[in-house]
Design an enzyme around this catalytic site. Structure first.
Site, PDB file in Angstrom:
ATOM      1  CB  CYS A   1      31.395   8.461  24.517  1.00 46.49           C
ATOM      2  SG  CYS A   1      30.453   7.205  25.418  1.00 46.49           S
TER       3      CYS A   1
ATOM      4  CB  CYS B   1      30.439   8.547  29.735  1.00 44.93           C
ATOM      5  SG  CYS B   1      31.350   7.139  29.081  1.00 44.93           S
TER       6      CYS B   1
ATOM      7  CG  ASP C   1      19.182  53.071  29.400  1.00 46.24           C
ATOM      8  OD1 ASP C   1      18.191  53.812  29.408  1.00 46.24           O
ATOM      9  OD2 ASP C   1      20.166  53.225  30.140  1.00 46.24           O
TER      10      ASP C   1
ATOM     11  CG  ASP D   1      22.068  51.502  33.957  1.00 47.45           C
ATOM     12  OD1 ASP D   1      21.252  50.601  34.226  1.00 47.45           O
ATOM     13  OD2 ASP D   1      21.884  52.691  34.260  1.00 47.45           O
TER      14      ASP D   1
ATOM     15  CG  ASP E   1      18.074  50.221  31.830  1.00 48.14           C
ATOM     16  OD1 ASP E   1      17.012  50.833  31.668  1.00 48.14           O
ATOM     17  OD2 ASP E   1      19.192  50.717  31.603  1.00 48.14           O
TER      18      ASP E   1
END
Length: 725
Positions: free
Chosen positions: A16, A19, A421, A618, A622
Site C-alpha cells: 500500500c 509501505c 521554432d 529541434d 533551441d
C-alpha cells in the site's frame, strides 16, 4: 564499492501507499542518498547518490521488505519479476478461495434459511489454515512495521481478521451453556483474507499490463546478429558486435544495430521505435535504427552504435525512468498515507467502544470495528498515480512520444501557450525550389546546375533534385571562379554568373527586367538566386527557393488551437520569412529576428505574463529555450533526437505529435484525478458505513479488494489512446 549514479532496487512485500512511504524514508535515511523514489505499481525503488548498494538493500530489509539490486533498467527482467509476482499471487488466491469455499456455501445457505455451515471444528481448522498459513504474510509484515514504529495496510488486515478469529475461538471454546452455540465469525476472517489475496492477484495481473509497452520495446532487441568479415557470414551474439562491424540483414529480419547502410536498399518499418506508421525507403548511407524491421531487401549495415548507446536502449531507459518517477500530485497522496493507517486504527477503536457503550454487546462492537479495519485500505491511493503514469508513458512511447518524467507529463497538461521554432520544426530544414522564372525555365535550371557542379551547398542539392525530376542533362562547365555571393563559369564557350542580387550588381548586370519580381519574392521571405550572361550583361532567369513547410504543420497548428492553446512562431529568420510561414499556418503570434540566446528571454517573458509555455524545437540550437519553457518538446528523427534537452522528445519530425503529447497529458491527468477521487471517495463512504454497522467484514473485504482493482483498471483505459494523425 561506492557509486555516484542511479541505483535501482526491486522491492518485494509492499502492499500500500504506507509501505511506499516507509521504504522511501528508510532509503533517504541512508548516508549518501540524495534522492530516493519508490513506485508501488512497479514494486521498485530508484536512488540517486554516492552510496554502497548493499547498504540500500540492508535498509529495506531492516524494515521488513525484500530488496534486490537491478544493475540497469531491464524490461525483460521486470517482466519476469511481474510474472513471478502474479503467479505467486494467483496461487495464494486459489488456495485461499478453495479453503474458504465451505464458508461461501454456508453463507449462501443462510440467505435461504438453510443451515449448511460446517461444524465448529471444521470451521476452526479451515480458518486456521487460512489465517496462519496464507495469512502469515500479514503478521510478518505487521510485526516488522510495528517494530519500526509505523503502520501499513497489512496491520489493518492482521488486526481485523485476528479479532474475528479470536472472537470465534472464544465463543466456541467458552460458550454460554444456557444458550445454543452462537454464530461464529471464522468465515469473516477467512473470507476477508481470501478477498484480499484475490484482490492482490487481480491487481498484480492488471499492473503487469500497464508495463506492456516497455516489455514490448525490450522484445525488439534480437540476441543474434549476422556479422560479415571478408565476405564470410558468421552468426554471433549481439553483445559481440563492435562499432565498425558489418552486419547482414535479410528481408523480414529485425535490424540488430544502429548504423549506416553500407550496401543494398530496403523499405524499413520503424513503427515500433518511432511510431511512424508508413515504411521508409532507405538506400546506401541512410541511417537505420536497431529494433526496426527490414521489409523487402538485403542490407549490409556498418555499425555505429551498440549496447546501451543504441537509440532503442536509450528509449527503453527513458521510458523506464519516466515510469519510475513520481508526479507532483503524488506528494499529497504520500502526506495522507503517512497518517492514514493510524487514523483508521483510532476510528476502529472508537467504533468498538462506541458500539459497546451503546448496546453492551461486545460481539457487535468487535465486528463493526473489524469492518472498519478491513474496508480502510490505502492500496488504491498508492496505485492511482503510478499506474496511470505507467500506462501513459508506455502508450506515448508506442506513438513516438518519449516523456522524460512524470513531472513533465503533469506540466504538459497545464500548457496554455505553445511556441514553435521554424527551421526543422515547422519546415523540413533544407531549401527547395519554389519558382523558376525566365523565358525558358529548363535552360535556367540546367545552367544553374552546371554552375553548381561539385557544390555541396543545400541549394545545389535542391537544384540537382529538380534536374533529376525533370530528366534533364547537365552541360559541362569550366573555368570556375568563386566570388562573394556568386559563382562564375564558362559553359559552351560563354561565361555565366549565378548568385544574389548584390553580386550581380557588382558585375554591372542590368536587372531592371527582374527588379519588381525579385523584390516581390524577397518581401515574401523567399531566397533569390539569379543567373546571367556576363558577356551581354543581361539576366537569363532567376530561381526562388525556401525552406518548405512540412505537410503536417498546418494540421498540427489547427490541433493546438482546438485544444484552446495559443501558438507563437519564434524564429531567427527575418520578418518576411516569419510572416509568410506564420500566416500560411495560421499561427497566432509571430516573433522574428531572434538570436538563439534571445529565445529563452522571450519564453521567460511569456511565463511572467502568466502563460504555461511549451517550446517545440529541434533540441540542438533551441536548447536554451527548451530548458526555459515549462515543458520543452524536442522534435527530431530517431537517430539524432536530443533526448536530454527537453522534458518530452518526439521520435520523428512530425509536429502533430506536439499537440498529441498535450492531449495525452491532459487525459492522463484526468485519469489520475479520477483514480484518486474514487480512492478517497471509497474510504470517505466506506469507513462511516462500517462504523455505523451497515457493512459486515465480509462485504468490507470484498469492497476493499475491488477498490484497488478498479483504480488499476481505470488507469488501463489510457491504453485506448491514439494520436490524431
Amino acid at each position: 564499492m561506492f557509486q555516484s549514479k542511479k541505483i535501482s532496487l526491486a522491492i518485494d512485500g509492499m502492499t500500500c501507499a504506507a509501505c511506499v512511504a516507509r521504504v522511501e524514508n528508510a532509503l533517504n535515511a541512508v548516508p549518501g542518498v540524495t534522492r530516493a523514489t519508490v513506485n508501488l505499481a512497479t514494486k521498485s525503488a530508484h536512488i540517486d547518490g554516492m552510496v554502497d548498494p548493499s547498504a540500500l538493500v540492508t535498509s529495506v530489509e531492516n524494515i521488513g521488505y525484500e530488496a534486490n539490486i537491478i544493475a540497469e533498467a531491464d524490461s525483460r527482467s521486470e517482466a519476469e519479476r511481474a510474472s513471478k509476482r502474479s503467479s505467486k499471487a494467483k496461487n495464494n488466491a486459489f488456495w485461499a478461495l478453495a479453503l474458504s469455499s465451505p464458508f461461501f456455501v454456508g453463507m449462501g445457505g443462510l440467505l435461504f434459511g438453510v443451515e449448511v455451515m460446517p461444524p465448529p471444528f471444521v470451521q476452526f481448522l479451515l480458518a486456521s489454515l487460512v489465517q496462519f498459513g496464507l495469512g502469515f504474510r500479514f503478521y510478518r509484515s505487521s510485526f516488522k512495521a510495528v517494530r519500526n514504529g509505523s503502520a501499513t495496510m497489512d496491520l489493518l488486515v492482521a488486526i481485523g481478521t485476528s479479532a474475528a478469529y479470536g472472537l470465534s475461538l472464544y465463543l466456541w471454546l467458552w460458550p454460554d451453556h444456557e444458550m445454543a452455540m452462537p454464530h461464529l465469525y471464522f468465515e469473516s476472517a477467512s473470507i476477508v483474507i481470501a478477498f484480499v489475496l484475490i484482490g492482490k492477484w487481480l491487481e498484480e495481473r492488471a499492473t503487469s499490463e500497464t508495463a506492456s509497452a516497455l516489455t514490448s520495446l525490450g522484445a525488439l532487441r534480437p540476441s543474434i546478429a549476422l556479422r560479415v568479415i571478408n565476405g564470410q557470414e558468421e552468426a554471433v551474439s549481439l553483445d559481440k558486435i563492435q562499432i565498425g562491424d558489418h552486419v547482414l540483414v535479410r528481408a523480414g529480419e529485425i535490424i540488430p544495430v544502429d548504423g549506416l547502410i553500407y550496401s543494398g536498399g530496403a523499405s524499413i518499418d520503424e513503427s515500433m521505435v518511432t511510431g511512424e506508421s508508413l515504411p521508409i525507403r532507405k538506400t546506401v548511407m541512410a541511417s537505420v535504427i536497431g529494433g526496426t524491421v527490414n521489409l523487402d531487401g538485403v542490407l549490409t549495415i556498418e555499425t555505429r552504435a551498440v549496447g546501451a548507446e543504441t537509440i532503442l536502449s536509450r528509449v527503453i531507459r527513458l521510458v523506464a525512468s519516466a515510469q519510475a518517477s513520481k508526479a507532483p500530485v503524488q506528494a499529497l497522496v504520500d502526506q495522507i498515507s503517512a497518517i492514514f493507517v493510524p487514523v483508521v486504527l483510532m476510528i476502529a477503536l472508537g467504533t468498538g467502544l462506541g458500539w459497546y457503550l451503546f448496546n453492551s454487546n461486545y460481539e457487535t462492537a468487535l465486528i463493526n470495528a473489524v469492518a472498519v479495519l478491513v474496508i480502510a485500505c490505502p492500496c488504491a491511493l498508492g496505485l492511482a498515480t503510478p499506474t496511470a503514469i505507467l500506462v501513459a508513458t508506455g502508450v506515448a512511447a508506442k506513438a513516438g512520444i518519449l516523456v522524460k518524467d512524470a513531472a513533465s507529463l503533469e506540466r504538459a497538461a497545464k500548457v496554455t501557450q505553445m511556441v514553435f521554432d521554424k527551421t526543422g520544426t515547422l519546415t523540413i530544414g533544407r531549401p527547395a525550389l519554389t519558382a523558376i522564372e525566365g523565358s525558358d525555365p529548363s535552360t535556367v535550371i540546367v545552367l544553374a546546375a552546371a554552375l553548381e557542379t561539385g557544390s555541396t551547398h543545400p541549394l545545389a542539392e535542391a537544384i540537382r533534385d529538380e534536374i533529376k525530376r525533370r530528366g534533364l542533362k547537365i552541360p559541362q562547365a569550366t573555368d570556375f571562379t568563386l566570388m562573394d555571393g556568386a559563382i562564375l563559369a564558362t559553359i559552351l564557350g560563354e561565361q555565366f554568373i549565378f548568385g544574389n542580387e548584390s553580386a550581380l550588381n557588382r558585375q554591372n548586370i542590368n536587372l531592371d527586367s527582374f527588379h519588381s519580381r525579385i523584390h516581390a519574392l524577397a518581401s515574401e521571405g523567399y531566397g533569390i538566386s539569379i543567373i546571367a550572361d556576363t558577356d551581354r550583361k543581361v539576366p537569363i532567369g532567376l530561381i526562388a527557393f525556401a525552406d518548405p513547410v512540412r505537410e503536417t504543420s498546418k494540421n498540427a497548428i489547427a490541433q493546438v488551437h482546438a485544444l484552446g492553446v495559443g501558438t507563437t512562431l519564434l524564429t531567427g529568420d527575418n520578418q518576411g520569412v516569419a510572416n509568410r510561414i506564420g500566416h500560411e499556418l495560421g499561427i497566432s503570434a509571430i516573433i522574428s529576428d531572434v538570436r538563439p540566446e534571445e529565445k529563452a528571454a522571450a519564453i521567460e517573458a511569456m511565463k511572467k505574463n502568466g502563460a504555461v509555455v511549451a517550446m517545440v524545437g529541434d533540441g540542438v540550437n533551441d536548447a536554451p529555450a527548451l530548458a526555459s519553457a515549462n515543458v520543452g518538446i524536442a522534435m527530431g528523427s530517431g537517430t539524432d533526437i536530443a533526448i536530454e534537452s527537453a522534458g518530452i522528445a518526439l521520435m520523428r519530425p512530425d509536429p502533430r505529435l506536439a499537440p498529441a503529447a498535450i492531449t495525452l497529458a491532459r487525459r492522463a491527468e484526468r485519469t489520475i484525478r479520477l483514480g484518486l477521487f474514487w480512492a478517497f471517495a471509497y474510504n470517505v463512504v466506506g469507513i462511516p458505513l462500517a462504523a455505523l454497522g451497515l457493512l459486515s467484514p465480509v462485504v468490507a473485504g470484498g469492497a476493499m479488494a475491488l477498490s484497488s482493482v478498479s483504480v488499476v483498471l481505470n488507469a488501463l483505459t489510457l491504453r485506448l489512446w491514439r494520436p490524431r494523425l
